[in-house]
Design a protein around this motif. Structure first.
Motif, PDB file in Angstrom:
ATOM      1  N   ARG A  33      49.302  46.185  34.929  1.00 31.03           N
ATOM      2  CA  ARG A  33      49.244  44.748  34.671  1.00 31.03           C
ATOM      3  C   ARG A  33      47.841  44.187  34.917  1.00 31.03           C
ATOM      4  NH1 ARG A  33      54.923  43.539  37.809  1.00 31.03           N
ATOM      5  NH2 ARG A  33      56.328  44.156  36.100  1.00 31.03           N
ATOM      6  N   SER A  34      47.657  42.923  34.541  1.00 29.52           N
ATOM      7  CA  SER A  34      46.399  42.235  34.792  1.00 29.52           C
ATOM      8  C   SER A  34      46.263  41.945  36.287  1.00 29.52           C
ATOM      9  CB  SER A  34      46.329  40.939  33.990  1.00 29.52           C
ATOM     10  OG  SER A  34      47.439  40.099  34.304  1.00 29.52           O
ATOM     11  N   PHE A  35      45.139  41.387  36.681  1.00 31.20           N
ATOM     12  CA  PHE A  35      44.733  41.334  38.084  1.00 31.20           C
ATOM     13  C   PHE A  35      45.818  40.853  39.050  1.00 31.20           C
ATOM     14  CE2 PHE A  35      42.800  39.242  41.759  1.00 31.20           C
ATOM     15  CZ  PHE A  35      42.028  40.270  42.262  1.00 31.20           C
ATOM     16  N   PHE A  36      46.224  39.590  38.962  1.00 31.40           N
ATOM     17  CA  PHE A  36      47.161  39.065  39.958  1.00 31.40           C
ATOM     18  C   PHE A  36      48.536  39.739  39.896  1.00 31.40           C
ATOM     19  CE2 PHE A  36      44.113  35.472  39.924  1.00 31.40           C
ATOM     20  CZ  PHE A  36      43.817  35.466  41.284  1.00 31.40           C
ATOM     21  N   PRO A  37      49.128  39.910  38.706  1.00 36.19           N
ATOM     22  CA  PRO A  37      50.420  40.631  38.671  1.00 36.19           C
ATOM     23  C   PRO A  37      50.314  42.057  39.191  1.00 36.19           C
ATOM     24  CG  PRO A  37      50.066  39.432  36.626  1.00 36.19           C
ATOM     25  CD  PRO A  37      48.771  39.379  37.378  1.00 36.19           C
ATOM     26  N   ARG A  38      49.156  42.697  38.970  1.00 39.22           N
ATOM     27  CA  ARG A  38      48.983  44.073  39.461  1.00 39.22           C
ATOM     28  C   ARG A  38      48.952  44.105  40.986  1.00 39.22           C
ATOM     29  NH1 ARG A  38      44.364  45.051  37.432  1.00 39.22           N
ATOM     30  NH2 ARG A  38      43.073  44.748  39.283  1.00 39.22           N
ATOM     31  N   VAL A  74      46.160  51.682  59.397  1.00 38.81           N
ATOM     32  CA  VAL A  74      45.647  50.375  59.004  1.00 38.81           C
ATOM     33  C   VAL A  74      44.525  50.534  57.978  1.00 38.81           C
ATOM     34  CG1 VAL A  74      44.439  48.308  59.796  1.00 38.81           C
ATOM     35  CG2 VAL A  74      46.304  49.265  61.168  1.00 38.81           C
ATOM     36  N   MET A  75      43.581  51.437  58.265  1.00 39.75           N
ATOM     37  CA  MET A  75      42.479  51.664  57.328  1.00 39.75           C
ATOM     38  C   MET A  75      42.984  52.178  55.987  1.00 39.75           C
ATOM     39  SD  MET A  75      39.549  50.703  58.336  1.00 39.75           S
ATOM     40  CE  MET A  75      38.603  51.533  57.058  1.00 39.75           C
ATOM     41  N   GLY A  76      44.000  53.026  56.050  1.00 37.66           N
ATOM     42  CA  GLY A  76      44.574  53.532  54.809  1.00 37.66           C
ATOM     43  C   GLY A  76      45.176  52.434  53.966  1.00 37.66           C
ATOM     44  N   ASN A  77      45.838  51.488  54.595  1.00 39.47           N
ATOM     45  CA  ASN A  77      46.453  50.383  53.856  1.00 39.47           C
ATOM     46  C   ASN A  77      45.418  49.388  53.350  1.00 39.47           C
ATOM     47  OD1 ASN A  77      49.320  50.947  53.842  1.00 39.47           O
ATOM     48  ND2 ASN A  77      49.226  50.747  56.060  1.00 39.47           N
ATOM     49  N   ILE A  78      44.310  49.236  54.082  1.00 37.31           N
ATOM     50  CA  ILE A  78      43.210  48.419  53.573  1.00 37.31           C
ATOM     51  C   ILE A  78      42.634  49.059  52.306  1.00 37.31           C
ATOM     52  CG2 ILE A  78      40.847  47.652  54.050  1.00 37.31           C
ATOM     53  CD1 ILE A  78      41.694  47.291  56.982  1.00 37.31           C
ATOM     54  N   GLY A  79      42.478  50.370  52.361  1.00 32.32           N
ATOM     55  CA  GLY A  79      42.008  51.085  51.172  1.00 32.32           C
ATOM     56  C   GLY A  79      42.974  50.972  50.011  1.00 32.32           C
ATOM     57  N   LEU A  80      44.255  50.988  50.304  1.00 32.48           N
ATOM     58  CA  LEU A  80      45.273  50.854  49.270  1.00 32.48           C
ATOM     59  C   LEU A  80      45.192  49.481  48.604  1.00 32.48           C
ATOM     60  CD1 LEU A  80      47.619  52.654  48.202  1.00 32.48           C
ATOM     61  CD2 LEU A  80      49.119  51.384  49.741  1.00 32.48           C
ATOM     62  N   ALA A  81      45.020  48.441  49.420  1.00 31.02           N
ATOM     63  CA  ALA A  81      44.887  47.090  48.890  1.00 31.02           C
ATOM     64  C   ALA A  81      43.623  46.970  48.030  1.00 31.02           C
ATOM     65  CB  ALA A  81      44.861  46.079  50.018  1.00 31.02           C
ATOM     66  N   ALA A  82      42.534  47.588  48.509  1.00 26.57           N
ATOM     67  CA  ALA A  82      41.290  47.556  47.748  1.00 26.57           C
ATOM     68  C   ALA A  82      41.451  48.275  46.410  1.00 26.57           C
ATOM     69  CB  ALA A  82      40.162  48.201  48.560  1.00 26.57           C
ATOM     70  N   ALA A  83      42.171  49.376  46.424  1.00 24.79           N
ATOM     71  CA  ALA A  83      42.405  50.102  45.180  1.00 24.79           C
ATOM     72  C   ALA A  83      43.181  49.255  44.181  1.00 24.79           C
ATOM     73  CB  ALA A  83      43.155  51.399  45.468  1.00 24.79           C
ATOM     74  N   ALA A  84      44.150  48.486  44.667  1.00 31.71           N
ATOM     75  CA  ALA A  84      44.906  47.591  43.800  1.00 31.71           C
ATOM     76  C   ALA A  84      44.005  46.477  43.248  1.00 31.71           C
ATOM     77  CB  ALA A  84      46.092  46.997  44.560  1.00 31.71           C
ATOM     78  N   LEU A  85      43.133  45.937  44.097  1.00 30.62           N
ATOM     79  CA  LEU A  85      42.239  44.861  43.693  1.00 30.62           C
ATOM     80  C   LEU A  85      41.288  45.323  42.582  1.00 30.62           C
ATOM     81  CD1 LEU A  85      41.289  43.306  47.153  1.00 30.62           C
ATOM     82  CD2 LEU A  85      42.504  42.123  45.304  1.00 30.62           C
ATOM     83  N   PHE A  86      40.750  46.532  42.732  1.00 29.03           N
ATOM     84  CA  PHE A  86      39.737  47.025  41.806  1.00 29.03           C
ATOM     85  C   PHE A  86      40.319  47.926  40.714  1.00 29.03           C
ATOM     86  CE2 PHE A  86      37.322  46.033  45.687  1.00 29.03           C
ATOM     87  CZ  PHE A  86      36.363  45.187  45.149  1.00 29.03           C
ATOM     88  N   ASN A  87      41.628  47.876  40.559  1.00 29.05           N
ATOM     89  CA  ASN A  87      42.305  48.654  39.517  1.00 29.05           C
ATOM     90  C   ASN A  87      42.000  50.148  39.629  1.00 29.05           C
ATOM     91  OD1 ASN A  87      44.031  49.033  37.328  1.00 29.05           O
ATOM     92  ND2 ASN A  87      42.435  48.638  35.798  1.00 29.05           N
ATOM     93  N   ARG A  88      42.080  50.649  40.859  1.00 30.92           N
ATOM     94  CA  ARG A  88      41.864  52.072  41.115  1.00 30.92           C
ATOM     95  C   ARG A  88      43.139  52.714  41.646  1.00 30.92           C
ATOM     96  NH1 ARG A  88      38.145  50.836  38.538  1.00 30.92           N
ATOM     97  NH2 ARG A  88      35.927  51.313  38.854  1.00 30.92           N
ATOM     98  N   ILE A  89      44.268  52.126  41.276  1.00 37.46           N
ATOM     99  CA  ILE A  89      45.544  52.659  41.742  1.00 37.46           C
ATOM    100  C   ILE A  89      46.456  53.011  40.563  1.00 37.46           C
ATOM    101  CG2 ILE A  89      46.807  50.478  41.862  1.00 37.46           C
ATOM    102  CD1 ILE A  89      47.782  51.479  44.669  1.00 37.46           C
TER     103      ILE A  89
END
Length: 307
Positions: free
Chosen positions: A273-278, A292-307
């Motif tokens: 999906r596009s940014f916000f829905p993704r 915690v660091m792993g989940n921060i990385g997971l969130a970052a991956a979602a933000l930058f479409n790397r998931i």
């Protein structure tokens, strides 16, 4: 009589450390085991060591197979799906570790607590050693419950610690030895958890996990190693891995629990999906990593479409 344990040992040019691993099988407190070795080596040195131990133990204690020559994951799946191998419990084994004496017994006891018709997977923490056998500490201690939501984001258990029952092995057989996967251990964790199986992470180390230049996948213990993996995540490796996992899981949704089938589809659709829905879709799917660091990385991956 104790249940039969099949040790699924994959080798590749393993002359340097293989004897120590084989000797550690011989030192197990659990005696009803059989080694099934699949050798992908280019030369004959590793095969000669395996043949030496088969002669020492007898053919009833050890069988040797020629590997498929398609990488470590394919080699392990070739053993896990081999119809000639029949046991009650199954253990993945690398060639360069050392098993602690109670490894088989500890895993077998937990697996015996699960009904035979329920897929079950055991894995554990590891004690790290260098190439000379000197202690390097321990792998990270994971505390959150292993489950499908976690398996979609990371592999909590190293294959060198994994043991599984016949019901879990049947799942691997049904999906087949030629499934395109990232790694045999991650695939086993995904499959067993997706299909409603029980997964147990034991905080007590079961092996001495050797760290050396030939390791395909390290222990991810140091801050440097974790930053390296975070960099891999942000470069798109996780996205490629997820593509592979989703493609492998989709044909087998009928074996999955309704809850996990819905979770897989929610996660799969959100990624495109596009940014916000993704971002909201990925985070709302419930997937998580252990730290915690792993989940921060997971969130970052979602933000930058790397998931």
């Amino acid at each position: 009589m104790s249940r039969t344990a099949a040790i699924l040992l994959c080798t590749y040019d393993g002359e340097s450390y293989l004897p120590a691993q084989l000797d550690s099988f011989d030192s197990q407190t659990y005696s009803n085991w059989i080694v099934h070795a699949s050798d992908d080596s280019r030369g004959s040195g590793t095969r000669a060591i395996l043949e030496q131990y088969r002669q020492k133990w007898g053919p009833a204690r050890m069988s040797i197979w020629r590997g498929p020559q398609k990488g470590f994951a394919a080699n392990f799946l070739s053993l896990a799906c081999n119809p000639s191998i029949d046991a009650d419990i199954y253990f993945f084994s690398d060639q360069d570790d050392i098993w602690k004496p109670a490894k088989i017994d500890r895993a077998a006891r937990w697996l015996a607590s699960i009904p035979d018709d329920v897929p079950a997977l055991y894995c554990s923490r590891t004690q790290l050693i260098d190439e000379h056998g000197n202690s390097l500490g321990y792998s990270p201690l994971f505390k959150r419950q292993p489950c499908f939501a976690n398996a979609l984001a990371q592999n909590v258990g190293g294959g060198n610690t994994m043991a599984f029952n016949r019901a879990a092995r049947d799942l691997l057989v049904k999906t087949g030895p030629h499934t395109q996967i990232v790694a045999h251990d991650w695939w086993t964790y995904l499959l067993v958890s997706a299909c409603g199986g029980h997964v147990h992470y034991d905080g007590c180390p079961s092996i001495l996990y050797r760290q050396h230049g030939g390791n395909l996948i390290g222990a991810n213990k140091s801050a440097r190693a974790r930053l390296y993996r975070l960099n891999m995540l942000l470069k798109g490796h996780l996205k490629a891995w997820n593509d592979t996992h989703i493609e492998a899981l989709m044909p087998h949704q009928s074996m999955m629990s309704p809850e996990n089938r819905a979770k897989l589809n929610c996660f799969s659709q959100a990624r495109n999906r596009s940014f916000f829905p993704r971002v909201w879709g990925v985070l709302g799917s419930g997937i998580y990593r252990q730290t915690v660091m792993g989940n921060i990385g997971l969130a970052a991956a979602a933000l930058f479409n790397r998931i």
